[in-house]
Design a protein around this motif. Sequence first.
Motif, short mmCIF file in Angstrom:
data_model
loop_
_atom_site.label_atom_id
_atom_site.label_comp_id
_atom_site.label_asym_id
_atom_site.label_seq_id
_atom_site.Cartn_x
_atom_site.Cartn_y
_atom_site.Cartn_z
N GLN A 15 14.62 112.69 19.28
CA GLN A 15 15.10 113.73 18.37
C GLN A 15 16.25 113.25 17.49
O GLN A 15 16.73 114.01 16.64
CB GLN A 15 15.56 114.95 19.18
N THR A 16 16.67 112.02 17.68
CA THR A 16 17.82 111.50 16.93
C THR A 16 17.36 110.69 15.73
O THR A 16 16.59 109.73 15.87
CB THR A 16 18.70 110.61 17.83
N GLU A 17 17.82 111.08 14.54
CA GLU A 17 17.53 110.33 13.32
C GLU A 17 18.67 109.33 13.08
O GLU A 17 19.76 109.71 12.67
CB GLU A 17 17.41 111.27 12.12
N ALA A 18 18.41 108.06 13.34
CA ALA A 18 19.44 107.03 13.15
C ALA A 18 19.60 106.67 11.68
O ALA A 18 20.70 106.40 11.20
CB ALA A 18 19.09 105.79 13.97
N VAL A 19 18.47 106.63 10.95
CA VAL A 19 18.47 106.35 9.51
C VAL A 19 17.61 107.40 8.84
O VAL A 19 16.48 107.66 9.26
CB VAL A 19 17.94 104.93 9.21
N ARG A 20 18.15 108.01 7.76
CA ARG A 20 17.50 109.18 7.16
C ARG A 20 17.12 108.94 5.70
O ARG A 20 17.91 109.16 4.79
CB ARG A 20 18.43 110.39 7.23
N GLY A 21 15.92 108.45 5.47
CA GLY A 21 15.39 108.36 4.11
C GLY A 21 16.24 107.56 3.16
O GLY A 21 16.58 108.03 2.07
N VAL A 22 16.58 106.33 3.53
CA VAL A 22 17.44 105.47 2.72
C VAL A 22 16.61 104.73 1.67
O VAL A 22 15.55 104.19 1.97
CB VAL A 22 18.17 104.46 3.63
N SER A 23 17.11 104.70 0.44
CA SER A 23 16.45 103.96 -0.65
C SER A 23 17.50 103.15 -1.41
O SER A 23 18.56 103.68 -1.77
CB SER A 23 15.75 104.92 -1.61
N PHE A 24 17.19 101.89 -1.66
CA PHE A 24 18.08 101.04 -2.46
C PHE A 24 17.33 99.79 -2.89
O PHE A 24 16.24 99.49 -2.40
CB PHE A 24 19.35 100.67 -1.69
N THR A 25 17.93 99.06 -3.83
CA THR A 25 17.37 97.82 -4.35
C THR A 25 18.42 96.72 -4.28
O THR A 25 19.59 96.97 -4.58
CB THR A 25 16.90 97.99 -5.80
N ILE A 26 18.01 95.52 -3.90
CA ILE A 26 18.90 94.36 -3.90
C ILE A 26 18.33 93.32 -4.85
O ILE A 26 17.18 92.90 -4.72
CB ILE A 26 19.05 93.77 -2.48
N GLU A 27 19.15 92.93 -5.82
CA GLU A 27 18.73 91.94 -6.79
C GLU A 27 18.93 90.52 -6.24
O GLU A 27 19.81 90.27 -5.42
CB GLU A 27 19.54 92.10 -8.09
N THR A 28 18.11 89.61 -6.71
CA THR A 28 18.22 88.20 -6.31
C THR A 28 19.60 87.64 -6.65
O THR A 28 20.13 87.89 -7.74
CB THR A 28 17.14 87.36 -7.00
N GLY A 29 20.18 86.91 -5.70
CA GLY A 29 21.45 86.24 -5.94
C GLY A 29 22.68 87.10 -5.75
O GLY A 29 23.80 86.65 -6.04
N ARG A 30 22.53 88.31 -5.22
CA ARG A 30 23.68 89.20 -5.02
C ARG A 30 24.19 89.11 -3.58
O ARG A 30 23.46 88.76 -2.66
CB ARG A 30 23.29 90.65 -5.32
N CYS A 31 25.45 89.44 -3.41
CA CYS A 31 26.05 89.58 -2.08
C CYS A 31 26.34 91.05 -1.88
O CYS A 31 27.14 91.65 -2.62
CB CYS A 31 27.34 88.76 -1.99
N VAL A 32 25.69 91.66 -0.89
CA VAL A 32 25.70 93.12 -0.73
C VAL A 32 26.32 93.48 0.61
O VAL A 32 25.90 92.98 1.66
CB VAL A 32 24.27 93.69 -0.82
N ALA A 33 27.31 94.36 0.58
CA ALA A 33 27.97 94.82 1.80
C ALA A 33 27.42 96.18 2.21
O ALA A 33 27.37 97.11 1.40
CB ALA A 33 29.48 94.92 1.58
N LEU A 34 27.00 96.28 3.47
CA LEU A 34 26.57 97.55 4.05
C LEU A 34 27.69 98.03 4.95
O LEU A 34 28.00 97.40 5.96
CB LEU A 34 25.28 97.35 4.85
#
Length: 301
Positions: A15-34
């Motif tokens: 019954q636990t939703e750990a991740v809820r409908g996440v959408s994103f894009t990562i471009e080539t060569g980027r450094c992305v912090a979550l």
Amino acid sequence: MALLEVHNLGKSFGQTEAVRGVSFTIETGRCVALIGPNGAGKTTALKMLAGLVRPTRGDIYFAGQLATDMRQHLGYLPQNPGFHEWMSGSEFLVYVGRLAGLSQRAAKDKSTELLSRLGLETAAKRPIRGYSGGMRQRLGICQALVHDPQLLILDEPVSALDPVGRRQILELMEDLRTQTTILYSTHVLHDAEEISDDVLILRRGELVVSGALDDIQQRNHSPRVQITASVRLEPWYGQFAKVPGVKRIEGFGTSVTLTVQDVSSVRAPLLQVLLSEGVPVLRLELGRNTLEDLFMEAVSS
């Protein structure tokens, strides 16, 4: 070019939703912090991208193609990497290289190259059981890089390190970002602000902020004045509030932050108040809101 596209990605455990409908894009060569507080769903999201956890819903596209198994294209460092403690660092990397499909010679050559590059060449023949925390973290990054991945995923790469080890890993990531795309999670907001191109902020499994760090800061630009004194500043809050352009006053004790309309127009009248009132100022800093300010606003709203 979009290297990774995530559409409506979700994961439920009972019954636990750990991740809820996440959408994103990562471009080539980027450094992305979550980034996000404990329990926000960061590790679960990274494990889904790494193919270690099956999503409950949603799609992942890699280089424009629906990803069914993209492990050959990515390197992954878990938050607490595990090793065969009896192996040497060199033996472990050759072993991982062979699992990744490299020939014996190619795996050995890559092992030597990576151990040297990450400053582990003198420990290459030593059993891993004798490695320090920082050495283990660097060895973990070596294994994630052994097959030259297009995407490097790092889960809390500096969380367990001392300041020296943390600085070494950050410098390494600065170097790696010129050769591969990096997605990493962190609790250390200053680090994210220092080396990241893009930021993803999770709150209770939902993506609440995403985009280029510079754009996010520009959109949420709030000029601020930080005052630090040798006494409590509450008695002067009323005087600060009368200065034209002061929009909000936040603080406690000997430190106060004034959110202002424009720093240049507020500077002179504020200094006049401080001088005329005899406020024993120790420090006066002019600036704008930081990533930590944006983070706190995003996760507390």
